[in-house]
Design an enzyme around this catalytic site. Structure first.
Site, PDB file in Angstrom:
ATOM      1  CG  ASN A   9       2.115   6.775  10.488  1.00  0.00           C
ATOM      2  OD1 ASN A   9       1.845   7.455  11.062  1.00  0.00           O
ATOM      3  ND2 ASN A   9       1.316   6.387   9.159  1.00  0.00           N
ATOM      4  CB  THR A  10       8.671   5.695   9.451  1.00  0.00           C
ATOM      5  OG1 THR A  10       7.809   4.741   9.815  1.00  0.00           O
ATOM      6  CG2 THR A  10       9.973   5.285  10.225  1.00  0.00           C
ATOM      7  CG  HIS A  11      11.463   7.398   6.980  1.00  0.00           C
ATOM      8  ND1 HIS A  11      11.515   6.126   7.134  1.00  0.00           N
ATOM      9  CD2 HIS A  11      12.780   7.835   7.296  1.00  0.00           C
ATOM     10  CE1 HIS A  11      12.663   5.592   7.947  1.00  0.00           C
ATOM     11  NE2 HIS A  11      13.326   6.750   7.887  1.00  0.00           N
ATOM     12  CB  THR A  12       8.935  13.720   6.193  1.00  0.00           C
ATOM     13  OG1 THR A  12       8.157  13.302   7.055  1.00  0.00           O
ATOM     14  CG2 THR A  12       8.491  14.896   5.168  1.00  0.00           C
ATOM     15  N   GLY A 107      -6.104   7.463   2.855  1.00  0.00           N
ATOM     16  CA  GLY A 107      -4.890   8.326   3.334  1.00  0.00           C
ATOM     17  C   GLY A 107      -4.088   8.975   2.090  1.00  0.00           C
ATOM     18  CB  ALA A 108      -2.878  12.570   1.924  1.00  0.00           C
ATOM     19  CG  ASP A 109      -0.016   7.117   2.260  1.00  0.00           C
ATOM     20  OD1 ASP A 109      -1.181   7.380   2.298  1.00  0.00           O
ATOM     21  OD2 ASP A 109       0.922   6.635   2.917  1.00  0.00           O
ATOM     22  NE  ARG A 110      -4.365   2.778   1.043  1.00  0.00           N
ATOM     23  CZ  ARG A 110      -5.702   2.207   1.167  1.00  0.00           C
ATOM     24  NH1 ARG A 110      -6.413   2.709   2.035  1.00  0.00           N
ATOM     25  NH2 ARG A 110      -5.904   1.056   0.428  1.00  0.00           N
ATOM     26  CG  ASP A 129       3.446   3.134  -0.383  1.00  0.00           C
ATOM     27  OD1 ASP A 129       4.707   2.850  -0.082  1.00  0.00           O
ATOM     28  OD2 ASP A 129       3.131   4.143  -0.733  1.00  0.00           O
TER      29      ASP A 129
HETATM   30  N1  ATP Z   1      16.774   3.451  -0.005  1.00  0.00           N
HETATM   31  C1  ATP Z   1      16.507   2.307   0.750  1.00  0.00           C
HETATM   32  N2  ATP Z   1      17.021   1.195   0.564  1.00  0.00           N
HETATM   33  C2  ATP Z   1      16.902   0.207   1.178  1.00  0.00           C
HETATM   34  N3  ATP Z   1      15.907   0.065   2.144  1.00  0.00           N
HETATM   35  C3  ATP Z   1      15.189   1.024   2.420  1.00  0.00           C
HETATM   36  C4  ATP Z   1      15.517   2.253   1.604  1.00  0.00           C
HETATM   37  N4  ATP Z   1      14.617   3.229   1.911  1.00  0.00           N
HETATM   38  C5  ATP Z   1      13.897   2.619   2.812  1.00  0.00           C
HETATM   39  N5  ATP Z   1      14.257   1.295   3.088  1.00  0.00           N
HETATM   40  C6  ATP Z   1      13.736   0.256   3.866  1.00  0.00           C
HETATM   41  O1  ATP Z   1      12.362   0.222   3.848  1.00  0.00           O
HETATM   42  C7  ATP Z   1      11.779   0.432   4.927  1.00  0.00           C
HETATM   43  C8  ATP Z   1      10.336   1.381   4.265  1.00  0.00           C
HETATM   44  O2  ATP Z   1      10.814   2.545   3.828  1.00  0.00           O
HETATM   45  P1  ATP Z   1       9.639   3.592   3.253  1.00  0.00           P
HETATM   46  O3  ATP Z   1      10.559   4.598   3.167  1.00  0.00           O
HETATM   47  O4  ATP Z   1       8.969   3.391   2.039  1.00  0.00           O
HETATM   48  O5  ATP Z   1       8.878   3.798   4.484  1.00  0.00           O
HETATM   49  P2  ATP Z   1       8.762   4.377   5.910  1.00  0.00           P
HETATM   50  O6  ATP Z   1       9.517   5.767   5.365  1.00  0.00           O
HETATM   51  O7  ATP Z   1       9.568   3.809   6.727  1.00  0.00           O
HETATM   52  O8  ATP Z   1       7.494   4.343   5.975  1.00  0.00           O
HETATM   53  P3  ATP Z   1       6.310   5.601   5.953  1.00  0.00           P
HETATM   54  O9  ATP Z   1       6.235   6.090   4.368  1.00  0.00           O
HETATM   55  O10 ATP Z   1       5.120   5.115   6.389  1.00  0.00           O
HETATM   56  O11 ATP Z   1       6.726   6.775   6.695  1.00  0.00           O
HETATM   57  C9  ATP Z   1      12.486   1.306   5.600  1.00  0.00           C
HETATM   58  O12 ATP Z   1      12.098   1.310   7.175  1.00  0.00           O
HETATM   59  C10 ATP Z   1      13.860   0.988   5.314  1.00  0.00           C
HETATM   60  O13 ATP Z   1      14.078  -0.280   6.206  1.00  0.00           O
HETATM   61  C1  PAU Z   2      -2.331   3.309   5.395  1.00  0.00           C
HETATM   62  C2  PAU Z   2      -1.610   4.358   5.744  1.00  0.00           C
HETATM   63  C3  PAU Z   2      -0.863   4.204   7.082  1.00  0.00           C
HETATM   64  C4  PAU Z   2      -0.258   4.230   4.891  1.00  0.00           C
HETATM   65  O1  PAU Z   2       0.767   5.229   5.069  1.00  0.00           O
HETATM   66  C5  PAU Z   2      -1.879   5.655   5.523  1.00  0.00           C
HETATM   67  O2  PAU Z   2      -2.554   5.576   4.209  1.00  0.00           O
HETATM   68  C6  PAU Z   2      -3.332   6.094   6.244  1.00  0.00           C
HETATM   69  O3  PAU Z   2      -3.214   6.412   7.304  1.00  0.00           O
HETATM   70  N1  PAU Z   2      -4.548   5.857   5.853  1.00  0.00           N
HETATM   71  C7  PAU Z   2      -5.983   6.141   6.537  1.00  0.00           C
HETATM   72  C8  PAU Z   2      -6.735   5.030   6.089  1.00  0.00           C
HETATM   73  C9  PAU Z   2      -6.995   4.537   4.793  1.00  0.00           C
HETATM   74  O4  PAU Z   2      -6.206   4.852   3.771  1.00  0.00           O
HETATM   75  O5  PAU Z   2      -7.879   3.821   4.672  1.00  0.00           O
HETATM   76  K     K Z   3       5.399   6.442   2.197  1.00  0.00           K
END
Ligand code: ATP
Ligand code: PAU
Ligand code: K
Length: 257
Positions: A9-12, A107-110, A129
Site C-alpha cells: 500500500n505504501t511501497h513497491t 492478501g497476496a503479500d501474506r 510483517d
Molecule cells: N531500510 C529501512 N531502514 C529503516 N527503516 C525502514 C527501511 N525500510 C522501511 N523502513 C521503515 O519501515 C516502515 C515500513 O516499511 P515497509 O517497506 O515494510 O512497509 P511499507 O512499504 O511502508 O508498507 P507496505 O509494504 O504495506 O507498502 C517504513 O514506513 C519506514 O519508516
Molecule cells: C493486510 C494487508 C494490507 C498487508 O499488506 C494486505 O495483505 C491486505 O490487504 N490483505 C487483504 C485481507 C487479508 O489478508 O485478510
Molecule cells: K510489504
C-alpha cells in the site's frame, strides 16, 4: 532472470533473481495514480542504473494488495520485458498453501510471506510483517495456514497520532532506551517502539498458547530488524521474505524453460 514485484500500500519492492540468488532489489513509492507508461519509464530506469537489459527477463511474478495496480504492472511486464506476469490472487491460494481451516481472503503479500516462511524455516512458523499494516501469519505443525492478525503498522499509527493532535511533533522512530519518556519525543518513541514490540510479543505468546506450542517467528518489513532486536519472541529477521515467497511460488507454478 526472474523479476519479482511486491506492490504494497505504501511501497513497491522489486527484485531480480538469477537462479536462487536475489541479485538486485529496488524500493519505490506505490503510486496508484501513475500510468503504465510512467511505471514502465521507472522500471526501465532502475534496470538501466544496474545494467539490466529488459528483454533478459524470462519471467515476472506479481503480488499486489492494491487491485488497481495489478493490471498496470502486468502491462509494464508485457510492454518492457515482453513477458506475461504471473499474478498471485486469492483463488490460487489453495494450490500454494493448505487453507483447510481458513475461510477468509488472504492478501497476496501474506500468501508469499507464508510460503517463504514454510520453505525457509519449516513448520510450524509465524511471520510478522511490519509494513503499512502489521500483519501476522500463522502456520501450524501440519503446515496449515491458520490465519493471523492484521493491525495498523507503526508508521500508520504514528501518522494518525500526529495528525489528530495539535502539539505532537513528527519524530524519528528509534529505540528510546527508557520505558519512561522524559520528553515529548521520547514519550512518543516509547509508545510507538515498545508499544509495537510488546503488542507483537503479547500477540505471539497468545497465539503460542492457543496453538499449544512455540514456533519460529520471522520478522520482515521495514521495521522488522528494529522490532526483532527488542522482541523476546521473534527468532529471525528476513527483509526479503515476501520476494523470496514470490520466487518460490514462481518456481513451483511456472518453472523457467
Ligand atoms: N531500510 C529501512 N531502514 C529503516 N527503516 C525502514 C527501511 N525500510 C522501511 N523502513 C521503515 O519501515 C516502515 C515500513 O516499511 P515497509 O517497506 O515494510 O512497509 P511499507 O512499504 O511502508 O508498507 P507496505 O509494504 O504495506 O507498502 C517504513 O514506513 C519506514 O519508516
Ligand atoms: C493486510 C494487508 C494490507 C498487508 O499488506 C494486505 O495483505 C491486505 O490487504 N490483505 C487483504 C485481507 C487479508 O489478508 O485478510
Ligand atoms: K510489504
Amino acid at each position: 532472470m526472474l523479476l519479482t514485484i511486491d506492490v504494497g500500500n505504501t511501497h513497491t519492492v522489486l527484485g531480480t533473481w538469477h537462479d536462487d540468488e536475489l541479485t538486485y532489489r529496488w524500493r519505490v513509492r506505490t503510486d496508484a495514480s501513475q500510468t503504465a507508461d510512467q511505471a514502465r519509464i521507472m522500471l526501465n530506469s532502475l534496470f538501466a542504473l544496474d545494467g539490466i537489459v529488459p528483454r533478459d527477463v524470462e519471467g515476472v511474478i506479481l503480488a499486489t494488495v492494491v487491485p488497481a495496480l495489478n493490471r498496470l504492472w502486468s502491462k509494464v511486464a508485457l510492454d518492457l520485458c515482453g513477458r506475461k506476469a504471473l499474478s498471485i490472487d486469492s483463488e490460487m491460494v489453495g494450490s500454494l498453501l493448505n487453507v483447510s481451516t481458513y475461510e477468509g481472503r488472504i492478501g497476496a503479500d501474506r500468501i508469499a510471506d507464508a510460503v517463504a516462511a514454510r520453505a525457509h524455516y519449516g513448520d510450524p512458523v509465524i511471520v510478522v510483517d511490519l509494513g503499512t499494516a502489521t500483519n501476522i501469519e500463522v502456520i501450524d505443525t501440519q503446515g496449515r495456514f491458520c490465519g493471523g492478525v492484521i493491525a495498523p503498522g507503526v508508521e500508520t499509527s504514528l501518522n494518525a497520532l500526529i495528525s489528530h493532535t495539535a502539539l505532537l511533533p513528527a519524530i524519528e522512530m528509534t529505540d528510546p532506551g527508557t520505558a519512561i519518556g522524559s520528553s515529548t519525543v521520547q514519550a512518543i518513541q516509547v509508545g510507538m517502539m515498545y508499544g509495537e514490540v510488546d503488542r507483537i510479543d503479547g500477540l505471539i505468546r497468545r497465539i503460542w498458547k492457543q496453538l499449544g506450542y512455540q514456533t519460529a517467528v520471522v520478522a520482515t518489513g521495514g521495521f522488522g530488524r528494529a522490532i526483532a532486536t527488542l522482541s523476546q519472541t521473534v527468532t529471525a529477521v528476513d527483509p526479503d521474505l515476501t520476494l523470496r515467497g514470490l520466487h518460490a511460488i514462481y518456481k513451483a507454478v511456472s518453472p523457467l524453460e
